[in-house]
Structure formats: structure tokens, C-alpha cells
Design a protein around this motif. Structure first.
Motif, mmCIF file in Angstrom:
data_model
loop_
_atom_site.group_PDB
_atom_site.id
_atom_site.type_symbol
_atom_site.label_atom_id
_atom_site.label_comp_id
_atom_site.label_asym_id
_atom_site.label_seq_id
_atom_site.Cartn_x
_atom_site.Cartn_y
_atom_site.Cartn_z
ATOM 1 N N TYR A 103 -11.929 33.786 -15.665
ATOM 2 C CA TYR A 103 -13.005 33.439 -16.617
ATOM 3 C C TYR A 103 -12.858 31.968 -17.029
ATOM 4 C CZ TYR A 103 -16.141 33.555 -20.579
ATOM 5 O OH TYR A 103 -17.160 33.279 -21.444
ATOM 6 N N GLY A 104 -11.620 31.569 -17.333
ATOM 7 C CA GLY A 104 -11.356 30.155 -17.658
ATOM 8 C C GLY A 104 -11.780 29.259 -16.509
ATOM 9 N N GLY A 105 -11.484 29.700 -15.272
ATOM 10 C CA GLY A 105 -11.828 28.918 -14.075
ATOM 11 C C GLY A 105 -13.326 28.708 -13.934
ATOM 12 N N SER A 106 -14.115 29.633 -14.475
ATOM 13 C CA SER A 106 -15.574 29.489 -14.352
ATOM 14 C C SER A 106 -16.072 28.256 -15.116
ATOM 15 C CB SER A 106 -16.286 30.760 -14.845
ATOM 16 O OG SER A 106 -16.169 30.861 -16.245
ATOM 17 N N PHE A 107 -15.278 27.747 -16.062
ATOM 18 C CA PHE A 107 -15.681 26.549 -16.825
ATOM 19 C C PHE A 107 -15.489 25.251 -16.026
ATOM 20 C CE2 PHE A 107 -14.548 29.312 -20.610
ATOM 21 C CZ PHE A 107 -15.871 29.607 -20.904
ATOM 22 N N LEU A 108 -14.880 25.367 -14.831
ATOM 23 C CA LEU A 108 -14.710 24.165 -14.009
ATOM 24 C C LEU A 108 -16.060 23.595 -13.579
ATOM 25 C CD1 LEU A 108 -11.712 24.972 -11.627
ATOM 26 C CD2 LEU A 108 -11.779 23.288 -13.461
ATOM 27 N N LYS A 109 -17.066 24.483 -13.530
ATOM 28 C CA LYS A 109 -18.415 24.032 -13.138
ATOM 29 C C LYS A 109 -19.038 23.186 -14.238
ATOM 30 C CE LYS A 109 -19.172 28.422 -11.162
ATOM 31 N NZ LYS A 109 -19.759 29.589 -11.782
ATOM 32 N N GLY A 110 -18.454 23.240 -15.426
ATOM 33 C CA GLY A 110 -18.985 22.513 -16.582
ATOM 34 C C GLY A 110 -18.973 23.431 -17.783
ATOM 35 N N LEU A 111 -18.749 22.858 -18.968
ATOM 36 C CA LEU A 111 -18.717 23.687 -20.171
ATOM 37 C C LEU A 111 -20.143 24.128 -20.509
ATOM 38 C CD1 LEU A 111 -16.234 21.604 -22.364
ATOM 39 C CD2 LEU A 111 -15.812 23.858 -21.393
ATOM 40 N N PRO A 112 -20.369 25.442 -20.706
ATOM 41 C CA PRO A 112 -21.718 25.882 -21.050
ATOM 42 C C PRO A 112 -22.159 25.312 -22.397
ATOM 43 C CG PRO A 112 -20.202 27.749 -20.855
ATOM 44 C CD PRO A 112 -19.400 26.519 -20.645
ATOM 45 N N ALA A 113 -23.478 25.143 -22.590
ATOM 46 C CA ALA A 113 -23.995 24.493 -23.801
ATOM 47 C C ALA A 113 -23.540 25.201 -25.083
ATOM 48 C CB ALA A 113 -25.518 24.452 -23.725
ATOM 49 N N GLY A 114 -23.497 26.541 -25.049
ATOM 50 C CA GLY A 114 -23.200 27.294 -26.278
ATOM 51 C C GLY A 114 -21.723 27.338 -26.662
ATOM 52 N N ILE A 115 -20.843 26.851 -25.804
ATOM 53 C CA ILE A 115 -19.403 27.019 -26.087
ATOM 54 C C ILE A 115 -18.933 26.020 -27.147
ATOM 55 C CG2 ILE A 115 -18.378 25.494 -24.333
ATOM 56 C CD1 ILE A 115 -17.215 29.040 -24.673
ATOM 57 N N THR A 116 -18.102 26.513 -28.082
ATOM 58 C CA THR A 116 -17.558 25.633 -29.116
ATOM 59 C C THR A 116 -16.035 25.623 -28.978
ATOM 60 O OG1 THR A 116 -17.345 27.481 -30.639
ATOM 61 C CG2 THR A 116 -19.402 26.228 -30.752
ATOM 62 N N SER A 117 -15.393 24.627 -29.598
ATOM 63 C CA SER A 117 -13.931 24.576 -29.471
ATOM 64 C C SER A 117 -13.313 25.764 -30.211
ATOM 65 C CB SER A 117 -13.387 23.240 -29.960
ATOM 66 O OG SER A 117 -13.184 23.228 -31.318
ATOM 67 N N ARG A 118 -14.000 26.286 -31.218
ATOM 68 C CA ARG A 118 -13.509 27.469 -31.941
ATOM 69 C C ARG A 118 -13.477 28.696 -31.011
ATOM 70 N NH1 ARG A 118 -12.918 29.545 -37.176
ATOM 71 N NH2 ARG A 118 -13.670 31.671 -37.223
ATOM 72 N N LYS A 119 -14.557 28.851 -30.229
ATOM 73 C CA LYS A 119 -14.602 29.980 -29.277
ATOM 74 C C LYS A 119 -13.484 29.836 -28.236
ATOM 75 C CE LYS A 119 -19.494 31.181 -29.403
ATOM 76 N NZ LYS A 119 -20.791 30.924 -28.757
ATOM 77 N N LEU A 120 -13.270 28.579 -27.782
ATOM 78 C CA LEU A 120 -12.219 28.352 -26.787
ATOM 79 C C LEU A 120 -10.831 28.635 -27.365
ATOM 80 C CD1 LEU A 120 -13.648 25.151 -25.067
ATOM 81 C CD2 LEU A 120 -13.266 27.367 -23.964
ATOM 82 N N ARG A 121 -10.665 28.343 -28.653
ATOM 83 C CA ARG A 121 -9.375 28.634 -29.298
ATOM 84 C C ARG A 121 -9.125 30.135 -29.329
ATOM 85 N NH1 ARG A 121 -7.296 24.015 -31.972
ATOM 86 N NH2 ARG A 121 -8.893 22.433 -31.921
ATOM 87 N N VAL A 122 -10.185 30.903 -29.577
ATOM 88 C CA VAL A 122 -10.044 32.363 -29.575
ATOM 89 C C VAL A 122 -9.730 32.845 -28.151
ATOM 90 C CG1 VAL A 122 -11.246 34.555 -29.989
ATOM 91 C CG2 VAL A 122 -11.567 32.642 -31.580
ATOM 92 N N LEU A 123 -10.462 32.299 -27.158
ATOM 93 C CA LEU A 123 -10.224 32.686 -25.752
ATOM 94 C C LEU A 123 -8.789 32.361 -25.329
ATOM 95 C CD1 LEU A 123 -13.520 31.561 -23.961
ATOM 96 C CD2 LEU A 123 -12.680 33.897 -24.241
ATOM 97 N N ASN A 124 -8.255 31.266 -25.871
ATOM 98 C CA ASN A 124 -6.891 30.831 -25.552
ATOM 99 C C ASN A 124 -5.847 31.848 -26.035
ATOM 100 O OD1 ASN A 124 -4.890 29.086 -24.679
ATOM 101 N ND2 ASN A 124 -4.848 27.909 -26.576
ATOM 102 N N GLU A 125 -6.210 32.616 -27.082
ATOM 103 C CA GLU A 125 -5.261 33.605 -27.616
ATOM 104 C C GLU A 125 -5.177 34.841 -26.725
ATOM 105 O OE1 GLU A 125 -3.227 32.733 -29.857
ATOM 106 O OE2 GLU A 125 -4.349 30.888 -30.222
#
Ligand code: HEM
Length: 143
Positions: A103-125
Motif C-alpha cells: 500500500y505504501g508502495g502505491s504512493f510511488l506514483k505520486g501522493l494522492p490529493a486527499g492524503i495528509t501528513s496526519r493520515k500518513l502518520r497513522v498509516l506509519n503506525e
């Protein structure tokens, strides 16, 4: 090489691969967080994209593959592990960890417009939590 040494050698490789996979996936999500926070700065954004791609392709995915293959080899050498409940739970958690890595690898194509650093912090957990559960399962071997 006798079978005990073969088993221990494979287990050592398994542990080294897991350390590399975890370092790769956790640092990768951290890079995505920095990237998201600096997405308006094209220079920093370009550099972070390059770092993300290299980390993911050259460390994270190869280490994940070695961890899975060596784990399967441990079961092939000692098939009795498959009778134990802790391993069934572990394999389910490993599946989630693989999904979280891809799922993380799918962001290599580019960060989607709706993604925030807060959401990424949660995904990182998510991989962190899965790692804690998996290590507890293999060490305590609950059945
Ligand atoms: C398909 C993937 C995997 C399979 C089939 C697998 C299977 C196994 C097996 C059969 C053992 C031997 C247990 C023993 O000798 O006590 C083992 C050891 C271990 N595994 Fe995995 N594993 C996989 C992925 C992972 C992952 C993703 C992690 C951590 C995030 C992990 C962490 C460990 C650790 C720390 C040990 C050493 C346990 C000990 O010596 O007490 N494994 N694995």
C-alpha cells in the motif's frame, strides 16, 4: 552442514531480512510524511521521490522477499511448526504487513490529493503495531 546448522543459518538470515524490511518500511513511511509536508517545494519533493523509490525498490521489497522465502524454508525444514496456532496467527499478521508495504508502495506514483501528513502518520503506525504483535507471537508461541 547438519540440519540443526541449516535451520539456525536460515533463521539468522530470516532475522536479518526482517530487520532490513522493518527499517525499510518504517523509514519509507517517514519519507512520505516529509514529502507530504514539503509537496509545494519542487526541489525537495523531487529529492524525496528519488529517496523513496530507491529505498523501496532496493531495500524494502528485496528484504521482504528474503524474509518470506526464508520463513517458508524454516517451515519446510521443520514442517511441525504448521500445527501450531501461533504460526497461523503470525502468518495472518505477516499478510497484513505485506499489504501495508505494498500500500505504501502505491504512493510511488505520486501522493494522492486527499492524503495528509496526519493520515500518513497513522498509516506509519500500522507496520509498527504488526511488528510488535508478530515478534510477541514468535517469542511467546501462544497456542
Ligand atoms: C511468510 C513469512 C514468514 C514465515 C513463513 C515465518 C516463519 C517463521 C518460522 C517457522 C520461524 C521459526 C520459529 C523458531 O525457530 O522458534 C520464524 C522465526 C522468527 N520469525 Fe518469522 N516468519 C515470517 C515472517 C516474519 C516476520 C514478518 C517477522 C517480524 C516482523 C518475523 C519474526 C521472526 C522472529 C523474530 C523469529 C525468531 C524467533 C525465535 O527464534 O524465537 N517472521 N519465522
Amino acid at each position: 552442514m547438519n540440519s540443526v546448522n541449516l535451520y539456525l543459518g536460515t533463521k539468522s538470515l530470516h532475522i536479518v531480512a526482517i530487520i532490513s524490511w522493518m527499517a525499510g518500511v518504517l523509514y519509507y513511511y517517514r519519507l512520505l510524511i516529509y514529502h507530504c509536508e514539503h509537496r509545494d517545494d519542487s526541489k525537495i519533493s523531487q529529492l524525496l521521490s528519488k529517496m523513496e523509490r530507491r529505498l523501496y525498490q532496493y531495500i524494502t521489497v528485496p528484504a521482504m522477499s528474503v524474509a518470506v522465502i526464508s520463513g517458508i524454508c524454516l517451515i519446510v525444514i521443520t514442517p511441525d511448526w504448521m500445527r501450531q496456532k501461533w504460526l497461523h496467527w503470525k502468518l495472518l499478521m505477516v499478510l497484513f504487513l505485506i499489504v501495508s508495504t505494498f500500500y505504501g508502495g502505491s504512493f510511488l506514483k505520486g501522493l494522492p490529493a486527499g492524503i495528509t501528513s496526519r493520515k500518513l502518520r497513522v498509516l506509519n503506525e500500522v507496520p509498527t503495531l504488526l511488528m510488535v504483535i508478530i515478534v510477541t507471537l514468535v517469542v511467546f508461541k501462544f497456542s
